[in-house]
Design an enzyme around this catalytic site. Structure first.
Site, short mmCIF file in Angstrom:
data_model
loop_
_atom_site.label_atom_id
_atom_site.label_comp_id
_atom_site.label_asym_id
_atom_site.label_seq_id
_atom_site.Cartn_x
_atom_site.Cartn_y
_atom_site.Cartn_z
N ARG A 29 0.83 -1.23 0.00
CA ARG A 29 0.00 0.00 0.00
C ARG A 29 0.86 1.27 0.00
O ARG A 29 0.55 2.26 0.64
CB ARG A 29 -0.94 0.02 1.22
N SER A 77 -10.67 0.37 3.72
CA SER A 77 -9.88 0.12 4.93
C SER A 77 -9.26 1.43 5.39
O SER A 77 -8.55 2.07 4.63
CB SER A 77 -8.76 -0.88 4.65
N GLU A 131 -4.24 4.19 6.41
CA GLU A 131 -4.04 3.99 4.97
C GLU A 131 -4.64 5.17 4.19
O GLU A 131 -4.10 5.61 3.18
CB GLU A 131 -4.71 2.68 4.55
P1 FAD Z 1 -8.46 9.66 -4.51
O1 FAD Z 1 -9.13 9.36 -3.23
O2 FAD Z 1 -9.08 10.65 -5.41
O3 FAD Z 1 -6.96 10.11 -4.20
C1 FAD Z 1 -6.19 9.36 -3.28
C2 FAD Z 1 -4.79 10.00 -3.19
O4 FAD Z 1 -4.11 9.87 -4.44
C3 FAD Z 1 -4.86 11.51 -2.92
O5 FAD Z 1 -3.74 11.84 -2.14
C4 FAD Z 1 -4.76 12.14 -4.30
O6 FAD Z 1 -4.23 13.44 -4.29
C5 FAD Z 1 -3.83 11.16 -5.01
N1 FAD Z 1 -4.11 11.05 -6.44
C6 FAD Z 1 -5.29 10.70 -7.02
N2 FAD Z 1 -5.17 10.69 -8.37
C7 FAD Z 1 -3.89 11.03 -8.65
C8 FAD Z 1 -3.13 11.22 -9.85
N3 FAD Z 1 -3.68 11.04 -11.04
N4 FAD Z 1 -1.84 11.60 -9.74
C9 FAD Z 1 -1.27 11.81 -8.54
N5 FAD Z 1 -1.94 11.66 -7.37
C10 FAD Z 1 -3.21 11.27 -7.42
N6 FAD Z 1 -7.87 0.15 -1.90
C11 FAD Z 1 -7.12 -0.96 -2.13
O7 FAD Z 1 -5.89 -0.88 -2.31
N7 FAD Z 1 -7.70 -2.19 -2.13
C12 FAD Z 1 -9.02 -2.38 -1.94
O8 FAD Z 1 -9.50 -3.50 -1.98
C13 FAD Z 1 -9.83 -1.22 -1.71
N8 FAD Z 1 -11.15 -1.35 -1.46
C14 FAD Z 1 -11.91 -0.24 -1.21
C15 FAD Z 1 -13.26 -0.40 -0.95
C16 FAD Z 1 -14.08 0.70 -0.73
C17 FAD Z 1 -15.56 0.50 -0.46
C18 FAD Z 1 -13.51 2.00 -0.76
C19 FAD Z 1 -14.38 3.20 -0.56
C20 FAD Z 1 -12.15 2.17 -0.99
C21 FAD Z 1 -11.33 1.05 -1.22
N9 FAD Z 1 -9.95 1.16 -1.45
C22 FAD Z 1 -9.19 0.05 -1.70
C23 FAD Z 1 -9.31 2.48 -1.41
C24 FAD Z 1 -9.39 3.25 -2.77
O9 FAD Z 1 -10.45 2.79 -3.54
C25 FAD Z 1 -8.11 3.13 -3.58
O10 FAD Z 1 -7.01 3.58 -2.84
C26 FAD Z 1 -8.18 3.92 -4.90
O11 FAD Z 1 -7.06 3.65 -5.69
C27 FAD Z 1 -8.32 5.42 -4.69
O12 FAD Z 1 -8.58 5.99 -5.96
P2 FAD Z 1 -9.22 7.43 -6.10
O13 FAD Z 1 -9.16 7.79 -7.54
O14 FAD Z 1 -10.55 7.47 -5.46
O15 FAD Z 1 -8.17 8.29 -5.29
P1 NAP Z 2 -10.29 -11.01 4.62
O1 NAP Z 2 -10.31 -11.87 3.40
O2 NAP Z 2 -11.33 -11.16 5.66
O3 NAP Z 2 -8.86 -11.11 5.31
C1 NAP Z 2 -8.55 -10.33 6.47
C2 NAP Z 2 -7.12 -9.86 6.38
O4 NAP Z 2 -6.26 -10.98 6.38
C3 NAP Z 2 -6.90 -9.12 5.11
O5 NAP Z 2 -6.63 -7.81 5.47
C4 NAP Z 2 -5.76 -9.79 4.40
O6 NAP Z 2 -4.63 -8.97 4.22
C5 NAP Z 2 -5.34 -10.91 5.32
N1 NAP Z 2 -5.35 -12.20 4.57
C6 NAP Z 2 -6.41 -12.99 4.33
N2 NAP Z 2 -6.02 -14.10 3.65
C7 NAP Z 2 -4.68 -13.97 3.46
C8 NAP Z 2 -3.69 -14.77 2.83
N3 NAP Z 2 -4.01 -15.95 2.27
N4 NAP Z 2 -2.43 -14.33 2.80
C9 NAP Z 2 -2.10 -13.15 3.34
N5 NAP Z 2 -2.99 -12.34 3.96
C10 NAP Z 2 -4.26 -12.74 4.03
O7 NAP Z 2 -10.24 -9.47 4.17
P2 NAP Z 2 -11.39 -8.51 3.66
O8 NAP Z 2 -11.48 -7.39 4.59
O9 NAP Z 2 -12.62 -9.26 3.26
O10 NAP Z 2 -10.71 -7.95 2.33
C11 NAP Z 2 -10.47 -8.80 1.24
C12 NAP Z 2 -9.37 -8.21 0.41
O11 NAP Z 2 -9.78 -6.94 -0.10
C13 NAP Z 2 -8.08 -7.98 1.18
O12 NAP Z 2 -7.00 -8.28 0.35
C14 NAP Z 2 -8.13 -6.50 1.50
O13 NAP Z 2 -6.82 -5.93 1.56
C15 NAP Z 2 -8.89 -5.93 0.31
N6 NAP Z 2 -9.64 -4.72 0.72
C16 NAP Z 2 -8.94 -3.58 0.82
C17 NAP Z 2 -9.58 -2.40 1.17
C18 NAP Z 2 -8.82 -1.11 1.22
O14 NAP Z 2 -9.44 -0.06 1.32
N7 NAP Z 2 -7.51 -1.14 1.17
C19 NAP Z 2 -10.95 -2.41 1.45
C20 NAP Z 2 -11.61 -3.61 1.37
C21 NAP Z 2 -10.95 -4.78 1.00
P3 NAP Z 2 -4.44 -7.94 3.01
O15 NAP Z 2 -5.33 -6.78 3.31
O16 NAP Z 2 -3.00 -7.57 3.08
O17 NAP Z 2 -4.79 -8.61 1.72
#
Ligand code: FAD
Ligand code: NAP
Length: 336
Positions: free
Chosen positions: A162, A236, A332
């Protein structure tokens, strides 16, 4: 057009009502260059994609620019793979669906992540055992001051868990305008993570495909994550903490049921959601915001919450987890 005093409420998935001092949209690199050269240079720049990874805690005394650069162009194709250059303003999930419709593999596990393609390298988005760094080729980004367009290869992006160079050393310096991804024409499936396998079985899937995996990921996500259109959130809120083996062993002795994931470098990843739930905070509500009752890593806006209320809740969570487990959670979500 540059607008003054614009509400950002519809432009962030937490639904926080804050005002941007100045606001503009751009849909091309040239458009971005003119917006940047004509701007009031006393204001800092904030680029927004889908606003799904940001929490506004105060009014935005900045020039907010919304990235709307479209386009998906195949730039290289071989028998084995295809490379697609994607405009930074393309909705990430639309790009995923495009690759699924072609049967190309690589990002099916990253289905339904909100936001834009341009933000996908910012935190090396990841889910279900996949990260964009695994399919990333290069990106183009414009320097905010010099207006020079630079190409970054994978190494220069310094992707981590991340993390990327754009969240650290180069924070606030570049605007990503396009990203090139390499998709596999002979997909290698990854169904080992989380509930994917059981979801495929429940859906009666006998022939595995990128479409079947994408559908499974979408179904799991819809069952446990709040839809930002219904309940404001930014996914998250915290990263999963990565601790040393020694710290992990001490914790494991006190909390034998705690999930853990050993990393290649000898460290151990813990599940932040488990820590929050086991500190009794899952479903906890404080004023207009709270911890989601199905996924403790997600903080939600029940309506009318300010960014400061949500930030204060995150402080409470961090201190509670530190007190109970001795582990310091890191946010995050980007805080403004
Ligand atoms: P924004 O919120 O618009 O911007 C985020 C940051 O990036 C800000 O600092 C902004 O200035 C910068 N930025 C945006 N665009 C650019 C650009 N073109 N150039 C330079 N900087 C830029 N994230 C995960 O990694 N995994 C997930 O599974 C995941 N699940 C999510 C589920 C939900 C329900 C929600 C709401 C969010 C989730 N996220 C997840 C977080 C988010 O969706 C991601 O981080 C996504 O990439 C953010 O994109 P955005 O365009 O909305 O960014
Ligand atoms: P989940 O499957 O219930 O798992 C809980 C946590 O355990 C996750 O955070 C995941 O880490 C870790 N995990 C599970 N299985 C794993 C494996 N086999 N090896 C290593 N790590 C493992 O998680 P969840 O909340 O439903 O989310 C599912 C996936 O979507 C995850 O990968 C999560 O990161 C992603 N997600 C991200 C966001 C975001 O905003 N960043 C939001 C929603 C979901 P990791 O998170 O490192 O994968």
């Amino acid at each position: 057009m540059i607008f003054k005093n614009t509400s950002l409420k519809p432009l962030n998935t937490f639904g926080i009502d804050v005002i941007a001092a100045e606001f503009a949209r751009f849909n091309s690199v040239n458009g971005l260059k003119s917006v940047l050269s004509e701007r009031n240079k006393t204001l800092p720049i904030l680029v927004l994609g889908g606003g799904s990874n940001i929490l506004f805690t105060k009014s935005v005394d900045a020039f907010v620019i919304k990235n709307e650069i479209e386009g998906m162009d195949i730039i290289t194709e071989t028998e084995a793979y295809v490379e697609v250059q994607v405009g930074a303003g393309v909705v990430w999930h639309d790009f995923v669906l495009f690759t699924i419709s072609k049967g190309w593999g690589g990002i099916e596990n990253l289905s339904l992540i909100p936001g834009s393609v341009g933000a996908s390298p910012m935190q090396n988005i990841g889910a279900y055992g996949a990260e964009i760094k695994d399919v990333f080729v290069s990106l183009e980004a414009l320097h905010i001051e010099t207006l020079e367009l630079r190409t970054f290869d994978k190494e220069s992006c310094a992707f981590g868990y991340r993390e990327s160079v754009f969240k650290c050393e180069l924070k606030g310096q570049y605007i990503i305008t396009s990203v090139t991804y390499r998709l596999n024409k002979k997909p290698v499936f990854n169904t080992a993570y989380g509930a994917i396998q059981s979801e495929l079985e429940a859906a009666g899937v006998t022939q595995i495909s990128v479409k079947a995996i994408s559908d499974a990921v979408i179904a799991i996500r819809q069952s446990k994550l709040p839809d930002p259109k219904v309940l404001g959130n930014a996914g998250s809120f915290f990263k999963n903490p990565v601790v040393s083996k020694g710290v992990y062993e001490k914790l494991q002795a006190s909390f034998p049921s705690m999930p853990f994931y050993p990393q290649a470098d000898g460290t151990v990843k813990l599940a932040a959601g488990w820590l929050i739930e086991n500190a009794g905070l899952k479903g906890y509500r404080q004023g207009n915001c709270g911890v989601h009752d199905k996924q403790a890593l997600v903080l939600v806006n029940y309506g009318g919450a300010t960014g400061n209320e949500i930030f204060a809740l995150s402080e409470l969570i961090i201190s509670t987890i530190e007190e109970k487990f001795g582990v310091k959670l890191e946010r995050e979500v980007n805080i403004w």
